[in-house]
Write an enzyme that holds these catalytic residues in place. Structure first.
Site, short mmCIF file in Angstrom:
data_model
loop_
_atom_site.label_atom_id
_atom_site.label_comp_id
_atom_site.label_asym_id
_atom_site.label_seq_id
_atom_site.Cartn_x
_atom_site.Cartn_y
_atom_site.Cartn_z
N HIS A 102 47.64 47.93 35.76
CA HIS A 102 46.48 47.24 36.33
C HIS A 102 46.58 47.24 37.85
O HIS A 102 47.68 47.27 38.40
CB HIS A 102 46.36 45.80 35.81
CG HIS A 102 47.61 45.00 35.95
ND1 HIS A 102 48.67 45.12 35.08
CD2 HIS A 102 47.99 44.08 36.86
CE1 HIS A 102 49.64 44.30 35.44
NE2 HIS A 102 49.26 43.66 36.55
N HIS A 104 45.55 45.05 41.18
CA HIS A 104 45.06 43.78 41.72
C HIS A 104 44.15 44.09 42.91
O HIS A 104 44.52 44.85 43.80
CB HIS A 104 46.23 42.94 42.25
CG HIS A 104 47.19 42.46 41.21
ND1 HIS A 104 47.11 41.19 40.67
CD2 HIS A 104 48.25 43.06 40.62
CE1 HIS A 104 48.10 41.04 39.79
NE2 HIS A 104 48.80 42.15 39.74
P1 AMP Z 1 51.48 41.48 37.24
O1 AMP Z 1 52.41 40.34 37.58
O2 AMP Z 1 51.28 42.46 38.36
O3 AMP Z 1 51.87 42.14 35.94
O4 AMP Z 1 50.06 40.81 37.06
C1 AMP Z 1 49.60 40.31 35.84
C2 AMP Z 1 48.45 39.42 36.16
O5 AMP Z 1 47.71 39.21 34.99
C3 AMP Z 1 48.86 38.03 36.68
O6 AMP Z 1 48.33 37.83 37.98
C4 AMP Z 1 48.26 37.07 35.65
O7 AMP Z 1 47.73 35.91 36.23
C5 AMP Z 1 47.18 37.92 35.00
N1 AMP Z 1 46.84 37.58 33.64
C6 AMP Z 1 47.69 37.39 32.61
N2 AMP Z 1 47.00 37.12 31.47
C7 AMP Z 1 45.68 37.15 31.80
C8 AMP Z 1 44.47 36.95 31.08
N3 AMP Z 1 44.46 36.66 29.77
N4 AMP Z 1 43.29 37.06 31.74
C9 AMP Z 1 43.29 37.33 33.06
N5 AMP Z 1 44.40 37.53 33.81
C10 AMP Z 1 45.58 37.45 33.19
#
Ligand code: AMP
Ligand code: ZN
Length: 139
Positions: A102, A104
């Site tokens: 993903h 950001h």
């Molecule tokens: P990373 O730490 O780069 O893997 O980012 C994962 C991101 O996904 C974090 O910023 C979380 O807040 C976000 N996240 C986790 N679960 C969900 C969800 N169900 N809906 C939206 N964002 C999510």
């Protein structure tokens, strides 16, 4: 249970878990981060499971970044963002918590949200040359 069945972003892409969706096409979905770093913090997620930036097929990667660019433009035009951080974490040591690739897209409003300032790492010229060589030869 297989990884794709339990993966939270695969489940969001299949519509099994709700999200604040801002964009969707056949290949990509983008939605607000539930734990946002700023107002409008958005995640761009390929629908096909891949673990991270380093394993994402190139065409899909290109498309994800096109969508990320459109979202950054929308954050500036519609939310009044004055800047945007675009980042993707690879691996736990880089802070990746969801092991489905993903991007950001994090708008900022006058103040920096993130930054690399303050690391203060000093590397001697000899080691910089070694690092340059190691990366160059592996590309
Ligand atoms: P990373 O730490 O780069 O893997 O980012 C994962 C991101 O996904 C974090 O910023 C979380 O807040 C976000 N996240 C986790 N679960 C969900 C969800 N169900 N809906 C939206 N964002 C999510
Ligand atoms: Zn997944």
């Amino acid at each position: 249970m297989k990884k794709k069945e339990s993966c939270i972003f695969c489940r969001i892409a299949r519509g099994e878990i709700p999200c604040y969706k801002v964009y969707e096409d056949n290949f990509v979905i983008a939605f607000l981060d539930v734990n946002p770093a700023s107002r409008g913090h958005t995640l761009v997620v390929p629908k096909e499971h891949c673990s991270d930036f380093t394993t994402c097929p190139k065409d899909l990667l290109d498309h994800c970044f096109e969508v990320a660019q459109a979202i950054a433009q929308a954050q500036i035009a519609q939310l009044g963002a004055t800047g945007v951080n675009v980042l993707t974490n690879v691996g736990a040591s880089a802070g990746q918590s969801v092991l489905h690739f993903h991007i950001h897209v994090i708008p900022s409003y006058r103040e920096p949200i993130l930054g690399l300032k303050g690391t203060n790492l000093q590397i001697e010229d000899k080691e910089m040359l070694l690092l340059q060589d190691e990366i160059k030869k592996a590309i």
